[in-house]
Write an enzyme that holds these catalytic residues in place. Structure first.
Site, PDB file in Angstrom:
ATOM      1  N   SER A 252     -74.090 -71.388 -38.981  1.00 15.76           N
ATOM      2  CA  SER A 252     -74.851 -70.173 -38.709  1.00 15.76           C
ATOM      3  C   SER A 252     -75.958 -70.027 -39.729  1.00 15.76           C
ATOM      4  O   SER A 252     -75.852 -70.514 -40.859  1.00 15.76           O
ATOM      5  CB  SER A 252     -73.929 -68.958 -38.823  1.00 15.76           C
ATOM      6  OG  SER A 252     -73.468 -68.870 -40.161  1.00 15.76           O
ATOM      7  N   LYS A 253     -77.007 -69.338 -39.324  1.00 17.76           N
ATOM      8  CA  LYS A 253     -78.139 -69.244 -40.254  1.00 17.76           C
ATOM      9  C   LYS A 253     -77.838 -68.322 -41.427  1.00 17.76           C
ATOM     10  O   LYS A 253     -78.515 -68.351 -42.428  1.00 17.76           O
ATOM     11  CB  LYS A 253     -79.428 -68.874 -39.523  1.00 17.76           C
ATOM     12  CG  LYS A 253     -79.579 -67.475 -39.059  1.00 17.76           C
ATOM     13  CD  LYS A 253     -81.009 -67.296 -38.549  1.00 17.76           C
ATOM     14  CE  LYS A 253     -81.168 -65.909 -37.974  1.00 17.76           C
ATOM     15  NZ  LYS A 253     -82.264 -65.779 -37.058  1.00 17.76           N
ATOM     16  N   ARG A 254     -76.800 -67.523 -41.285  1.00 17.40           N
ATOM     17  CA  ARG A 254     -76.405 -66.649 -42.379  1.00 17.40           C
ATOM     18  C   ARG A 254     -75.836 -67.467 -43.551  1.00 17.40           C
ATOM     19  O   ARG A 254     -76.021 -67.142 -44.708  1.00 17.40           O
ATOM     20  CB  ARG A 254     -75.368 -65.645 -41.883  1.00 17.40           C
ATOM     21  CG  ARG A 254     -75.400 -64.298 -42.552  1.00 17.40           C
ATOM     22  CD  ARG A 254     -74.716 -63.242 -41.695  1.00 17.40           C
ATOM     23  NE  ARG A 254     -73.465 -63.702 -41.104  1.00 17.40           N
ATOM     24  CZ  ARG A 254     -72.301 -63.753 -41.722  1.00 17.40           C
ATOM     25  NH1 ARG A 254     -72.209 -63.388 -42.980  1.00 17.40           N
ATOM     26  NH2 ARG A 254     -71.226 -64.175 -41.095  1.00 17.40           N
ATOM     27  N   LYS A 255     -75.121 -68.541 -43.205  1.00 15.73           N
ATOM     28  CA  LYS A 255     -74.449 -69.303 -44.259  1.00 15.73           C
ATOM     29  C   LYS A 255     -75.096 -70.652 -44.563  1.00 15.73           C
ATOM     30  O   LYS A 255     -74.821 -71.267 -45.583  1.00 15.73           O
ATOM     31  CB  LYS A 255     -72.989 -69.534 -43.872  1.00 15.73           C
ATOM     32  CG  LYS A 255     -72.198 -68.247 -43.811  1.00 15.73           C
ATOM     33  CD  LYS A 255     -70.746 -68.511 -43.551  1.00 15.73           C
ATOM     34  CE  LYS A 255     -69.970 -67.219 -43.521  1.00 15.73           C
ATOM     35  NZ  LYS A 255     -68.634 -67.400 -42.981  1.00 15.73           N
ATOM     36  N   SER A 256     -75.893 -71.151 -43.637  1.00 20.23           N
ATOM     37  CA  SER A 256     -76.511 -72.467 -43.845  1.00 20.23           C
ATOM     38  C   SER A 256     -77.953 -72.380 -43.382  1.00 20.23           C
ATOM     39  O   SER A 256     -78.330 -71.442 -42.696  1.00 20.23           O
ATOM     40  CB  SER A 256     -75.798 -73.534 -43.013  1.00 20.23           C
ATOM     41  OG  SER A 256     -74.445 -73.629 -43.356  1.00 20.23           O
TER      42      SER A 256
END
Ligand code: GLU
Length: 473
Positions: A252-256
């Site tokens: 996910s763009k939140r974590k990666s």
């Protein structure tokens, strides 16, 4: 003919997961003389982003995985933009209604919301639509529709038994009827949902293999039911392992960092990105780590795809990119890919001979092109000394002053300079390091740098003498 497809929704930044899917879809299609299709699934107008489609097509070109049929390439089954195919989706929904595999449901969204709240308040898990309009008589349903009452069209999922989806990688995946919901096929505004639109388009485009991320596996029984209801040929289902964040959750763009464009900006080479995405699910029979699209065409088999959750790790991608810079790309390619970064940093790189020497010297020392300007700074900018370098110059100032006249008359190649520097060290009894390190510090402002020969030659005589001289003052 084998036909595969990716069907991204143009909702945001082009995602590495889309490139990952494109890779397997394109390899499999081309390996079998088939076609790889790109369809834009833009029916969700609330999340639609008009730039996203163009950027996605650009990124597929950039990584070298363009589709054979797409909105820009065209093809026999166009349009490749889903909203331009809505009339077909509506036609199929009407057919399902008339053959009794779907029904009209007149519940308003407010009513559905109310029921969800009641279920939640009673701590009962909300199990989807309660199917209350499933048994309306045809007459009643037709009459209410004719009177202008809004409705959606829902699929009649089986009430008992199970739906079995044969997945190429997972075997028979069994879904109990109790896990299925009467999913909406056509919304009240006449727009199709993803389920109906995707399956209709796959059918009309002749898609033979649905190769997509594992997250769609739970939708596959509904998809199979639509296909059966319409009497269409069932494609082969292949749900590939999901890319994951380092904590193993779905990438996910939140974590990666999931943005393909940002990898391009950072100076990841497209070849390394494709190689890395390939490595996420696949390993070469001979175990080699460096491979590209053509190697996959030659060797790829579904049997070698591993289902373990591959972690998309920036450190590993960067490391692989470094290997491309050092082991795969030619010096010319490395130079031309480094150029835009140096230009952007404002360096004067008009001396192409110098530029080539600089890049050759630095090549073992950077993994992404965005790091080149910083690494190359002392070749193009005034030097900034760190403390260690300052101390080294202090210690070796005498050597620098003594060497200067010897260097001033020398031809500027390492073949000539090396014996001068070594000869000086020998004749004075100084350790070679005690002579070399001050030179290095004077030339770069640091103690780590490329080899002395590369450094001297890339900087050139004039600049080297100027820097050594100013270090002696
Ligand atoms: N539109 C879906 C997506 O955004 C397509 C899923 C599928 O491949 O069926 O990924």
């Amino acid at each position: 003919m084998i036909k595969t497809r990716i069907a991204p929704s143009p909702t945001g930044d082009p995602h590495v997961g889309t490139i990952y899917q494109a890779l397997f879809n394109r390899v499999f299609a081309h390996q079998n003389g088939g076609k790889f299709i790109l369809r834009i699934e833009d029916t969700d107008r609330t999340r639609f982003n008009p730039e996203s489609q163009k950027r996605l097509l650009e990124m597929l070109d950039w990584v070298g995985l363009p589709a054979d049929e797409s909105p820009t390439a065209g093809g026999p089954a166009g349009s490749y933009i889903q909203t331009e195919r809505v009339a077909n989706h509506q036609k199929y929904a009407a057919q399902m209604l008339s053959n009794g595999t779907a029904y009209r449901a007149f519940d308003t969204s407010a009513e559905l919301e109310e029921r969800r709240k009641i279920a939640e308040a009673a701590k009962a898990s909300y199990r989807g639509y309660d199917r209350r309009d499933r048994n309306l008589t045809r007459e009643e349903s037709d009459a209410r529709a004719a009177s202008g009452e809004p409705f959606v069209i829902r699929i009649k999922a089986p009430l008992e038994g199970e739906v079995i989806v044969q997945d190429r990688l997972r075997g028979a995946v069994v879904f109990k009827a109790s896990e299925l919901d009467d999913k909406v096929l056509l919304k009240a505004d006449g727009m199709p949902t993803y389920h109906l639109a995707a399956m209709s388009d796959d059918h009309d485009m002749g898609v033979t293999h649905v190769i997509r991320a594992e997250e769609w596996l739970t939708s596959s029984p509904i998809h199979k039911l639509i296909i059966e209801a319409m009497g269409w040929n069932e494609p082969e289902w292949i749900h590939t392992p999901l890319l994951r964040n380092p904590d193993k959750s779905k990438l996910s763009k939140r974590k990666s960092n999931t943005s393909v464009e940002s990898y391009k900006e950072m100076g990841i080479t497209p070849e390394a990105l494709v190689n890395y995405l390939g490595m996420m699910a696949y390993s070469m029979p001979d175990g080699r780590e460096l491979f590209g699209f053509d190697d996959l065409i030659e060797h790829f088999t579904w049997e070698r795809v591993s289902l373990g959750g591959p972690v998309f790790d920036l450190g590993k991608l960067t490391w692989l990119n470094g290997r491309y810079i050092r082991e795969v790309l030619s010096l010319d390619e490395v130079v031309s890919r480094a150029k835009p970064y140096l230009e952007k940093a404002g360096y004067d790189i008009s001396d192409t001979v110098k530029l080539e020497k600089v890049i050759d010297a630095l090549r073992p020392r950077f993994d992404v092109f965005a790091d080149v300007p910083e690494k190359a700074a002392y070749f193009y900018r005034d030097i900034v000394f760190d403390d260690k370098a300052r101390n080294k110059i202090e210690e070796g100032r005498g050597h620098l002053a003594a060497l200067l006249p010897l260097l001033e008359n020398a031809a500027w190649t390492w073949g000539v300079l090396e014996p001068i520097i070594k000869g000086y060290a020998e004749s004075t009894g100084a350790k070679l390091g005690a002579v070399m390190q001050p030179i290095r510090a004077a030339l770069t402002g640091k103690l780590e740098s490329p080899g002395m020969g590369e450094l001297l030659e890339a900087l050139g005589k004039e600049l080297c003498l100027k820097r050594i001289k100013s270090a002696t003052n």
